[in-house]
Design a protein around this motif. Structure first.
Motif, PDB file in Angstrom:
ATOM      1  N   MET A   1      50.273  54.198  43.594  1.00  0.00           N
ATOM      2  CA  MET A   1      49.518  53.829  44.774  1.00  0.00           C
ATOM      3  C   MET A   1      49.514  52.297  44.862  1.00  0.00           C
ATOM      4  O   MET A   1      49.186  51.623  43.896  1.00  0.00           O
ATOM      5  CB  MET A   1      48.095  54.381  44.631  1.00  0.00           C
ATOM      6  N   ASN A   2      49.884  51.769  46.015  1.00  0.00           N
ATOM      7  CA  ASN A   2      49.929  50.313  46.171  1.00  0.00           C
ATOM      8  C   ASN A   2      48.522  49.722  46.267  1.00  0.00           C
ATOM      9  O   ASN A   2      47.593  50.362  46.707  1.00  0.00           O
ATOM     10  CB  ASN A   2      50.754  49.926  47.396  1.00  0.00           C
ATOM     11  N   ALA A   3      48.397  48.473  45.800  1.00  0.00           N
ATOM     12  CA  ALA A   3      47.105  47.789  45.812  1.00  0.00           C
ATOM     13  C   ALA A   3      47.272  46.437  46.478  1.00  0.00           C
ATOM     14  O   ALA A   3      48.347  45.835  46.438  1.00  0.00           O
ATOM     15  CB  ALA A   3      46.586  47.607  44.393  1.00  0.00           C
ATOM     16  N   ILE A   4      46.191  45.981  47.098  1.00  0.00           N
ATOM     17  CA  ILE A   4      46.166  44.651  47.698  1.00  0.00           C
ATOM     18  C   ILE A   4      44.857  43.982  47.280  1.00  0.00           C
ATOM     19  O   ILE A   4      43.828  44.645  47.177  1.00  0.00           O
ATOM     20  CB  ILE A   4      46.315  44.703  49.242  1.00  0.00           C
ATOM     21  N   THR A   5      44.952  42.684  47.014  1.00  0.00           N
ATOM     22  CA  THR A   5      43.769  41.909  46.662  1.00  0.00           C
ATOM     23  C   THR A   5      43.305  41.164  47.908  1.00  0.00           C
ATOM     24  O   THR A   5      44.097  40.515  48.587  1.00  0.00           O
ATOM     25  CB  THR A   5      44.083  40.911  45.525  1.00  0.00           C
ATOM     26  N   LEU A   6      42.022  41.286  48.188  1.00  0.00           N
ATOM     27  CA  LEU A   6      41.388  40.635  49.328  1.00  0.00           C
ATOM     28  C   LEU A   6      40.291  39.727  48.808  1.00  0.00           C
ATOM     29  O   LEU A   6      39.819  39.908  47.680  1.00  0.00           O
ATOM     30  CB  LEU A   6      40.788  41.677  50.275  1.00  0.00           C
ATOM     31  N   GLY A   7      39.873  38.780  49.622  1.00  0.00           N
ATOM     32  CA  GLY A   7      38.810  37.915  49.158  1.00  0.00           C
ATOM     33  C   GLY A   7      38.080  37.227  50.280  1.00  0.00           C
ATOM     34  O   GLY A   7      38.492  37.254  51.441  1.00  0.00           O
ATOM     35  N   CYS A   8      36.994  36.598  49.890  1.00  0.00           N
ATOM     36  CA  CYS A   8      36.188  35.840  50.834  1.00  0.00           C
ATOM     37  C   CYS A   8      36.920  34.547  51.207  1.00  0.00           C
ATOM     38  O   CYS A   8      37.968  34.220  50.631  1.00  0.00           O
ATOM     39  CB  CYS A   8      34.826  35.536  50.221  1.00  0.00           C
ATOM     40  N   GLY A  11      37.409  32.217  48.212  1.00  0.00           N
ATOM     41  CA  GLY A  11      38.166  32.777  47.105  1.00  0.00           C
ATOM     42  C   GLY A  11      37.373  33.167  45.876  1.00  0.00           C
ATOM     43  O   GLY A  11      37.940  33.720  44.934  1.00  0.00           O
ATOM     44  N   HIS A  12      36.063  32.939  45.859  1.00  0.00           N
ATOM     45  CA  HIS A  12      35.269  33.282  44.680  1.00  0.00           C
ATOM     46  C   HIS A  12      35.027  34.789  44.543  1.00  0.00           C
ATOM     47  O   HIS A  12      34.937  35.294  43.431  1.00  0.00           O
ATOM     48  CB  HIS A  12      33.924  32.549  44.698  1.00  0.00           C
ATOM     49  N   THR A  13      34.886  35.462  45.659  1.00  0.00           N
ATOM     50  CA  THR A  13      34.646  36.904  45.635  1.00  0.00           C
ATOM     51  C   THR A  13      35.948  37.598  46.015  1.00  0.00           C
ATOM     52  O   THR A  13      36.479  37.382  47.100  1.00  0.00           O
ATOM     53  CB  THR A  13      33.509  37.288  46.602  1.00  0.00           C
ATOM     54  N   ARG A  14      36.451  38.415  45.086  1.00  0.00           N
ATOM     55  CA  ARG A  14      37.726  39.098  45.314  1.00  0.00           C
ATOM     56  C   ARG A  14      37.570  40.578  45.006  1.00  0.00           C
ATOM     57  O   ARG A  14      36.825  40.963  44.110  1.00  0.00           O
ATOM     58  CB  ARG A  14      38.801  38.481  44.416  1.00  0.00           C
ATOM     59  N   LEU A  15      38.267  41.385  45.782  1.00  0.00           N
ATOM     60  CA  LEU A  15      38.276  42.817  45.547  1.00  0.00           C
ATOM     61  C   LEU A  15      39.680  43.354  45.722  1.00  0.00           C
ATOM     62  O   LEU A  15      40.529  42.733  46.371  1.00  0.00           O
ATOM     63  CB  LEU A  15      37.290  43.534  46.476  1.00  0.00           C
ATOM     64  N   GLU A  16      39.897  44.483  45.096  1.00  0.00           N
ATOM     65  CA  GLU A  16      41.197  45.145  45.177  1.00  0.00           C
ATOM     66  C   GLU A  16      41.002  46.483  45.872  1.00  0.00           C
ATOM     67  O   GLU A  16      40.052  47.207  45.571  1.00  0.00           O
ATOM     68  CB  GLU A  16      41.743  45.369  43.766  1.00  0.00           C
ATOM     69  N   VAL A  17      41.897  46.790  46.801  1.00  0.00           N
ATOM     70  CA  VAL A  17      41.876  48.093  47.459  1.00  0.00           C
ATOM     71  C   VAL A  17      43.186  48.806  47.142  1.00  0.00           C
ATOM     72  O   VAL A  17      44.247  48.193  47.114  1.00  0.00           O
ATOM     73  CB  VAL A  17      41.647  47.985  48.989  1.00  0.00           C
ATOM     74  N   GLN A  18      43.067  50.080  46.858  1.00  0.00           N
ATOM     75  CA  GLN A  18      44.211  50.917  46.498  1.00  0.00           C
ATOM     76  C   GLN A  18      44.599  51.816  47.669  1.00  0.00           C
ATOM     77  O   GLN A  18      43.742  52.440  48.278  1.00  0.00           O
ATOM     78  CB  GLN A  18      43.846  51.834  45.317  1.00  0.00           C
ATOM     79  N   GLY A  19      45.890  51.869  47.957  1.00  0.00           N
ATOM     80  CA  GLY A  19      46.401  52.815  48.932  1.00  0.00           C
ATOM     81  C   GLY A  19      46.081  52.469  50.370  1.00  0.00           C
ATOM     82  O   GLY A  19      45.632  51.373  50.696  1.00  0.00           O
ATOM     83  N   ALA A  20      46.311  53.447  51.208  1.00  0.00           N
ATOM     84  CA  ALA A  20      46.111  53.281  52.649  1.00  0.00           C
ATOM     85  C   ALA A  20      44.663  53.571  53.018  1.00  0.00           C
ATOM     86  O   ALA A  20      43.996  54.371  52.362  1.00  0.00           O
ATOM     87  CB  ALA A  20      47.034  54.223  53.422  1.00  0.00           C
ATOM     88  N   ARG A  66      37.602  48.045  44.109  1.00  0.00           N
ATOM     89  CA  ARG A  66      36.917  47.501  42.930  1.00  0.00           C
ATOM     90  C   ARG A  66      36.845  45.991  43.060  1.00  0.00           C
ATOM     91  O   ARG A  66      37.764  45.352  43.574  1.00  0.00           O
ATOM     92  CB  ARG A  66      37.571  47.934  41.632  1.00  0.00           C
ATOM     93  N   PHE A  67      35.727  45.454  42.594  1.00  0.00           N
ATOM     94  CA  PHE A  67      35.534  44.013  42.633  1.00  0.00           C
ATOM     95  C   PHE A  67      36.208  43.391  41.424  1.00  0.00           C
ATOM     96  O   PHE A  67      36.011  43.837  40.297  1.00  0.00           O
ATOM     97  CB  PHE A  67      34.046  43.661  42.691  1.00  0.00           C
ATOM     98  N   LEU A  68      37.020  42.373  41.665  1.00  0.00           N
ATOM     99  CA  LEU A  68      37.695  41.638  40.605  1.00  0.00           C
ATOM    100  C   LEU A  68      36.860  40.443  40.167  1.00  0.00           C
ATOM    101  O   LEU A  68      36.898  40.043  39.006  1.00  0.00           O
ATOM    102  CB  LEU A  68      39.072  41.171  41.079  1.00  0.00           C
ATOM    103  N   SER A  69      36.133  39.848  41.103  1.00  0.00           N
ATOM    104  CA  SER A  69      35.257  38.716  40.798  1.00  0.00           C
ATOM    105  C   SER A  69      34.230  38.571  41.914  1.00  0.00           C
ATOM    106  O   SER A  69      34.448  39.031  43.030  1.00  0.00           O
ATOM    107  CB  SER A  69      36.064  37.417  40.661  1.00  0.00           C
ATOM    108  N   GLY A  70      33.121  37.935  41.569  1.00  0.00           N
ATOM    109  CA  GLY A  70      32.121  37.603  42.573  1.00  0.00           C
ATOM    110  C   GLY A  70      31.133  38.684  42.943  1.00  0.00           C
ATOM    111  O   GLY A  70      30.327  38.478  43.860  1.00  0.00           O
ATOM    112  N   ALA A  71      31.131  39.834  42.273  1.00  0.00           N
ATOM    113  CA  ALA A  71      30.186  40.903  42.633  1.00  0.00           C
ATOM    114  C   ALA A  71      28.742  40.422  42.532  1.00  0.00           C
ATOM    115  O   ALA A  71      27.880  40.887  43.276  1.00  0.00           O
ATOM    116  CB  ALA A  71      30.410  42.131  41.758  1.00  0.00           C
TER     117      ALA A  71
END
Length: 177
Positions: A1-8, A11-20, A66-71
């Motif tokens: 399943m592909n993942a993309i990292t998104l952020g504020c 750049g301090h708050t980052r999250l990853e989303v999996q799939g479509a 899932r949150f990678l940073s900044g939660a």
């Protein structure tokens, strides 16, 4: 399943989303438009609204985020203290991240989190019935007066796929906007 990292924005708050996403939509309900206007007034915040007043989002299963940073920097905004929905903001730079409905198994991630070239394209506009005059809306997407059975069926199918679970997202800070 592909993942993309998104952020504020900062750049301090980052999250990853999996799939479509479950679906990608633009909402024109009174609540989304009012909340977007109030959140845009926060220091450093940008507007969520499209030129015609919609909030665009990609609906994702909570178990695919899932949150990678900044939660620890998350803050929640509610239009009223007993509102059934909350908008969650990265407080480091006041970037609105998502809308969460009470009891929902999905999050509506705001599309401005994606770089423009990678941004999912909405497939429908919903809640146009809340507008005084919907005739000025573009006709590039279906402009639905309310949520449809198909809309809810996609959300229900995602919940089935999650085994009827509803992960909780803890947010400590409340925002007054």
């Amino acid at each position: 399943m592909n993942a993309i990292t998104l952020g504020c924005a900062c750049g301090h708050t980052r999250l990853e989303v999996q799939g479509a996403p479950i679906l990608v939509s633009e909402c024109l309900c009174d609540s989304c438009r009012a909340a977007a206007a109030r959140l845009a007034a926060l220091p450093g915040a940008a507007s969520l609204l499209t030129p015609y007043g919609a909030t665009a989002s990609a609906e994702y299963r909570k178990d695919r985020i899932r949150f990678l940073s900044g939660a620890e920097r998350l803050g929640e905004f509610r239009l009223t203290p007993d509102a059934g929905s909350r908008r969650v903001v990265a407080r480091c730079c006041n970037t609105p991240l998502f809308l969460e409905m009470k009891g929902a198994h999905w999050l509506s991630l705001y599309l401005q989190l994606w770089p423009p070239a990678a941004r999912p394209r909405p497939t429908l506009r919903t809640m146009t019935g809340d507008l005084d005059d919907a005739s000025a809306l573009p006709d590039d997407l279906p402009n639905l007066k309310t949520h449809t059975v198909a809309f809810y069926a996609k959300l229900f199918a995602a919940w089935v796929g999650m085994g009827f679970r509803n992960p909780k997202i803890e947010v400590a800070e409340k925002i007054d906007a």
